[in-house]
Scaffold this active site. Structure first.
Site, PDB file in Angstrom:
ATOM      1  N   PRO A  31       0.817  -1.224   0.000  1.00  0.00           N
ATOM      2  CA  PRO A  31       0.000   0.000   0.000  1.00  0.00           C
ATOM      3  C   PRO A  31       0.850   1.273   0.000  1.00  0.00           C
ATOM      4  O   PRO A  31       1.839   1.375   0.717  1.00  0.00           O
ATOM      5  CB  PRO A  31      -0.798  -0.110   1.293  1.00  0.00           C
ATOM      6  CG  PRO A  31      -0.870  -1.573   1.574  1.00  0.00           C
ATOM      7  CD  PRO A  31       0.435  -2.137   1.078  1.00  0.00           C
ATOM      8  N   CYS A  32       0.409   2.235  -0.813  1.00  0.00           N
ATOM      9  CA  CYS A  32       1.167   3.480  -0.942  1.00  0.00           C
ATOM     10  C   CYS A  32       0.620   4.645  -0.118  1.00  0.00           C
ATOM     11  O   CYS A  32       1.333   5.635   0.054  1.00  0.00           O
ATOM     12  CB  CYS A  32       1.270   3.883  -2.409  1.00  0.00           C
ATOM     13  SG  CYS A  32      -0.311   4.132  -3.213  1.00  0.00           S
ATOM     14  N   PRO A  33      -0.616   4.609   0.433  1.00  0.00           N
ATOM     15  CA  PRO A  33      -1.103   5.779   1.165  1.00  0.00           C
ATOM     16  C   PRO A  33      -0.193   6.308   2.265  1.00  0.00           C
ATOM     17  O   PRO A  33      -0.158   7.522   2.479  1.00  0.00           O
ATOM     18  CB  PRO A  33      -2.455   5.313   1.723  1.00  0.00           C
ATOM     19  CG  PRO A  33      -2.934   4.328   0.713  1.00  0.00           C
ATOM     20  CD  PRO A  33      -1.671   3.595   0.290  1.00  0.00           C
ATOM     21  N   TRP A  35       2.783   6.994   2.157  1.00  0.00           N
ATOM     22  CA  TRP A  35       3.795   7.884   1.584  1.00  0.00           C
ATOM     23  C   TRP A  35       3.277   8.744   0.437  1.00  0.00           C
ATOM     24  O   TRP A  35       3.989   9.576  -0.083  1.00  0.00           O
ATOM     25  CB  TRP A  35       4.994   7.058   1.108  1.00  0.00           C
ATOM     26  CG  TRP A  35       5.617   6.334   2.250  1.00  0.00           C
ATOM     27  CD1 TRP A  35       6.472   6.864   3.181  1.00  0.00           C
ATOM     28  CD2 TRP A  35       5.425   4.980   2.626  1.00  0.00           C
ATOM     29  NE1 TRP A  35       6.818   5.905   4.110  1.00  0.00           N
ATOM     30  CE2 TRP A  35       6.190   4.738   3.791  1.00  0.00           C
ATOM     31  CE3 TRP A  35       4.679   3.921   2.094  1.00  0.00           C
ATOM     32  CZ2 TRP A  35       6.226   3.508   4.427  1.00  0.00           C
ATOM     33  CZ3 TRP A  35       4.715   2.688   2.731  1.00  0.00           C
ATOM     34  CH2 TRP A  35       5.488   2.498   3.885  1.00  0.00           C
TER      35      TRP A  35
END
Length: 122
Positions: A31-33, A35
């Protein structure tokens, strides 16, 4: 090469690492949220970052298997924001590299910044 596409459903955080079959190449996009510049940029303080750490644990588990079964290569994909400071003044990539170097010290690590649009991807 050996392939495994992961469980059809379920929580990666509950996955028993020793149940994962051996593969030559692991590709993951945690998951990227934590950063993303579109989010709160809480970095490792964001609970969703735990998935990234679990993926690193999986890399370590697969890499430590006997010769012929051990992981040969991995690719981790994330957003550009992981390269810059989060809301707490830390770069996510620094934590990722620290954990990877500790858990798979024999792997040579390379960082590549690619723009998906240059490869006809969204």
């Amino acid at each position: 090469g050996r392939a495994w596409l992961g469980p059809r459903e379920g929580d990666l955080l509950r996955l028993k690492l020793d149940d994962v079959p051996s593969v030559d190449l692991l590709v993951a996009g945690p998951p990227c949220p934590p950063w993303s510049v579109l989010g709160r940029r809480e970095g490792k303080e964001d609970a969703r970052a735990e998935v990234f750490w679990k993926v690193i644990d999986l890399i370590s588990e697969l890499a430590c298997r006997p010769a012929g079964e051990a992981l040969q290569c991995f690719i981790l994909e994330n957003v550009e924001g992981i390269m810059s400071e989060d809301a707490h003044g830390r770069r996510g990539i620094d934590e990722v590299l620290k954990r990877l170097k500790a858990q798979v010290p024999l792997f040579r690590l390379r960082i590549l910044q690619l723009n998906s649009r240059e490869y006809s991807l969204p």
